[in-house]
Write a protein that holds these residues in place. Sequence first.
Motif, PDB file in Angstrom:
ATOM      1  N   LEU A  38       1.461   0.202   7.962  1.00  0.00           N
ATOM      2  CA  LEU A  38       2.672   1.093   7.539  1.00  0.00           C
ATOM      3  C   LEU A  38       3.572   0.933   8.716  1.00  0.00           C
ATOM      4  O   LEU A  38       3.186   1.150   9.970  1.00  0.00           O
ATOM      5  N   GLU A 127      -1.902   3.967  -0.091  1.00  0.00           N
ATOM      6  CA  GLU A 127      -0.400   3.676  -0.066  1.00  0.00           C
ATOM      7  C   GLU A 127       0.671   4.922  -0.052  1.00  0.00           C
ATOM      8  O   GLU A 127       1.342   5.231   0.590  1.00  0.00           O
ATOM      9  N   THR A 128       0.547   5.589  -1.373  1.00  0.00           N
ATOM     10  CA  THR A 128       1.542   6.664  -1.614  1.00  0.00           C
ATOM     11  C   THR A 128       1.268   7.722  -0.960  1.00  0.00           C
ATOM     12  O   THR A 128       2.265   8.225  -0.291  1.00  0.00           O
ATOM     13  N   LEU A 131       2.318   6.954   2.924  1.00  0.00           N
ATOM     14  CA  LEU A 131       3.883   6.966   3.134  1.00  0.00           C
ATOM     15  C   LEU A 131       4.426   8.298   2.752  1.00  0.00           C
ATOM     16  O   LEU A 131       5.572   8.799   3.428  1.00  0.00           O
ATOM     17  N   ASN A 135       6.406   9.336   5.931  1.00  0.00           N
ATOM     18  CA  ASN A 135       8.184   9.019   5.870  1.00  0.00           C
ATOM     19  C   ASN A 135       8.811  10.465   6.094  1.00  0.00           C
ATOM     20  O   ASN A 135       9.852  10.559   6.533  1.00  0.00           O
ATOM     21  N   THR A 318      14.317  10.779   4.621  1.00  0.00           N
ATOM     22  CA  THR A 318      12.913   9.929   4.359  1.00  0.00           C
ATOM     23  C   THR A 318      13.268   8.568   5.508  1.00  0.00           C
ATOM     24  O   THR A 318      14.193   8.427   5.897  1.00  0.00           O
ATOM     25  N   MET A 321       9.681   4.285   5.672  1.00  0.00           N
ATOM     26  CA  MET A 321       8.516   3.251   5.924  1.00  0.00           C
ATOM     27  C   MET A 321       7.920   2.487   4.547  1.00  0.00           C
ATOM     28  O   MET A 321       8.126   3.132   3.635  1.00  0.00           O
ATOM     29  N   VAL A 322       7.356   1.473   4.765  1.00  0.00           N
ATOM     30  CA  VAL A 322       6.393   1.077   3.868  1.00  0.00           C
ATOM     31  C   VAL A 322       5.080   0.680   4.147  1.00  0.00           C
ATOM     32  O   VAL A 322       4.994   0.746   5.648  1.00  0.00           O
ATOM     33  N   TYR A 323       4.198   0.349   3.308  1.00  0.00           N
ATOM     34  CA  TYR A 323       2.809  -0.054   3.614  1.00  0.00           C
ATOM     35  C   TYR A 323       2.542  -1.227   2.988  1.00  0.00           C
ATOM     36  O   TYR A 323       2.606  -1.364   1.547  1.00  0.00           O
TER      37      TYR A 323
ATOM     38  N   ARG B 162       6.656   8.330  -2.454  1.00  0.00           N
ATOM     39  CA  ARG B 162       6.547   7.722  -1.295  1.00  0.00           C
ATOM     40  C   ARG B 162       7.654   8.129  -0.374  1.00  0.00           C
ATOM     41  O   ARG B 162       7.527   7.828   0.862  1.00  0.00           O
ATOM     42  N   ARG B 163       8.839   8.317  -1.028  1.00  0.00           N
ATOM     43  CA  ARG B 163       9.655   8.835  -0.070  1.00  0.00           C
ATOM     44  C   ARG B 163       9.975  10.241  -0.010  1.00  0.00           C
ATOM     45  O   ARG B 163      11.113  10.730   0.460  1.00  0.00           O
TER      46      ARG B 163
END
Lengths: 445, 445
Positions: A38, A127-128, A131, A135, A318, A321-323, B162-163
């Motif tokens: 992440l 993941e979700t 984040l 975020n 936000t 960020m990404v995973y 996710r955001r």
Amino acid sequence: MSASAAPSSALLTDRYELTMLDAALRDGTAERRCVFELFGRRLPGARRFGVVAGTGRFLQLLADYRFGEEELRFLRDHRVVDADTLRFLEQYRFTGTINGYREGEAYFPGSPILVVEGTFAEAVVLETLALSVMNHDSAVATAAARMSVAAGGRPLAEMGSRRAQERSAVAAARAAYIAGFAATSNLEAGRQWGVPTMGTAAHAWTLLHDTEEDAFRSQVAALGVGTTLLVDTYDIAAGVETAVRVAGTGLGGVRIDSGDLPTVAAAVREQLDRLGATATKITVTSDLDEFAIAALAASPVDSYGVGTSVVTGSGSPTAGMVYKLVARQDAAGGWVPVAKASTDKASRGGRKAAFRTREGGTATSELIAVSDGFERMATAVDHPEARALQVTLVEAGETDPAALGPDGVARARRHHAEIREELPVKALALSRSEPALPTVFVDVE
Amino acid sequence: MSASAAPSSALLTDRYELTMLDAALRDGTAERRCVFELFGRRLPGARRFGVVAGTGRFLQLLADYRFGEEELRFLRDHRVVDADTLRFLEQYRFTGTINGYREGEAYFPGSPILVVEGTFAEAVVLETLALSVMNHDSAVATAAARMSVAAGGRPLAEMGSRRAQERSAVAAARAAYIAGFAATSNLEAGRQWGVPTMGTAAHAWTLLHDTEEDAFRSQVAALGVGTTLLVDTYDIAAGVETAVRVAGTGLGGVRIDSGDLPTVAAAVREQLDRLGATATKITVTSDLDEFAIAALAASPVDSYGVGTSVVTGSGSPTAGMVYKLVARQDAAGGWVPVAKASTDKASRGGRKAAFRTREGGTATSELIAVSDGFERMATAVDHPEARALQVTLVEAGETDPAALGPDGVARARRHHAEIREELPVKALALSRSEPALPTVFVDVE
């Protein structure tokens, strides 16, 4: 106790995480060991540093991540996944390892904030949720840290609950506190996370009474002369005069929620001093952001209340960020670094370890060692003052309890205060810019 | 069932609401009957119309608004209120009346979206919660409606969980659906609110496998040829070729998540047609907002996935609504309209009733009748096509059940689709502007 049971955190998840799990259980790739990272490709809002927040919340939600009857029934009834996958989810427990930045740490583009290791099956479904938490909370903390810098030593109170979704508001109060705010108006943040709470009265209090004087008398009777009276419902000068007449020169404070604040604050200070209320404090609360706070540095203001701008990340709600999957086993059990190739969203494959290099105590770079292998890399690099940035947050499914609850929040707040001292001076400027530290990737092995 | 009980909604509240309650119980004003109104002074982001959302969520949270042992203990231990107030809170039930706009309705500056009547004590404590819900959900719905307009008849999927903070994400999916989106990626929004869910695979799915072809074969085996394959992990043209080779010309769809979308979509359409996959749909999902969607109107795109921009209100993450005391009883029981006088945040005292005037079926103004008295005003005005905008949501503490749960969401979505038809054409333009309808206040009595 409360009237309704919490919906489980397990469905706070994009459907495709479970669709991929379903297909992976069928083709055997579900058991491949993976490393997900992440990170942010850039800092929110062209800021000079980011602040990691949400870690303790994510770890708690991970510990509570269970598919119960209701969740399984929904997935079955809507045919989201098949019967084998339902059985897998019923037993789901995260048994992997998470290393990552301490909550409250500064971060920069590419910083591996969380490194999640486990099977594809157990790691992809997080993941979700990871984040969503990181975020939001990091966006708020990043904005809050700038406000805290702008306020100098003056205390800041977070009072933006009404401008954020009701549960976001609690998370935002927590994140702002970690990044240097002194208190919040949000009672649930006090109960759940130990954030100090504050607040006295709104305009409705004054309007409820037949006169402003009635309202002030009643408030002083209930809360004592140390209370803060809101003086701008009708006319500020008349309000200040009434406040001191009612409470005496020992009045704790007055709050101003409208008008041109530098002008008004100066006039109110002059009036309070003239009336003998020289120790009465002035707090201002009208649409402040980091720039408005900085502009009040020379004004006789004792504390700030900040609402909308902090809970919405002051223009960057936000952190972006990404995973990403960065390494995985192949069919033979060997390790393969992986990355998306598309030019505009490329990422860097391989496991990362992060260090902050310093010179004379001042940070000089975010040094990220990249490995093709799976074995953990040495926790030191060849630099005299490098500080390892990652700690173990979850080991074989067991969460470090010190990261959780109000104690985790207090620790994150202390850590943030410490690391802010090592940031270079240019990190503390408010204008839009490049990140204050360069991110340097170094291949190892 | 889930592992943790929900924290009660009662402490999702600014401390000063309870401090005011405490003082009002001491001085006797707590029992004065009051009218509070929730409204926006302006529309978020210089939009042309706003969309009311969150009503059904607020009404559910109101029904669950209870001070349990944990909440009372916190208030006692932290001396937020005294023993009398604790007893009041222990018994707290809202027994008043709430009239307001239907969920999904358009609103304009000054529209009295919720009108809350009750004692000061029971109505003041709802301020923070009502605003948190309505400000967030309406900001998302207002942005989502513009995206829905921009998309024409093409379906939109919300995939921004996710955001957004993890619980905001659920509320955002719900709000976007009300404002015209067709589906969401968020499973909890499906379970809790009946929003259709969608999603197939991420880049991690392709990267997990030794080749893109392996990944596609496995996905088609699990989900059928009707699935949507993500074709941009490595090279889009090669990805499309592999996708059709694996799934055949009956492939349901391809998804593109990067690149210059008008160019890429045209090339992919041409390639799909050349390969014989003429019915295979193209969905695009890369950083779309209402402007990017509008710019793709002439491109061969079949559906859109929208993330960050919709869940963050596309630049306006909060609707900026306020909750103001507008009328109250005096000591003698007479009614007094009240309002803050400060020039920059003045509001209009007196109870309001709202109507949308129309000509030939097209809305022409937001007509707001203002009364000094307490009695409800006639639900009609002297205009041939005026439509009354307020309905009874809570009557003597009893909530209209039709506003709650998935049925309430479905009803709000239908209502929004209906009322959008009556908006003037200029309301549907994307550029920044004045509100599409003037708000006209008329004094009555």
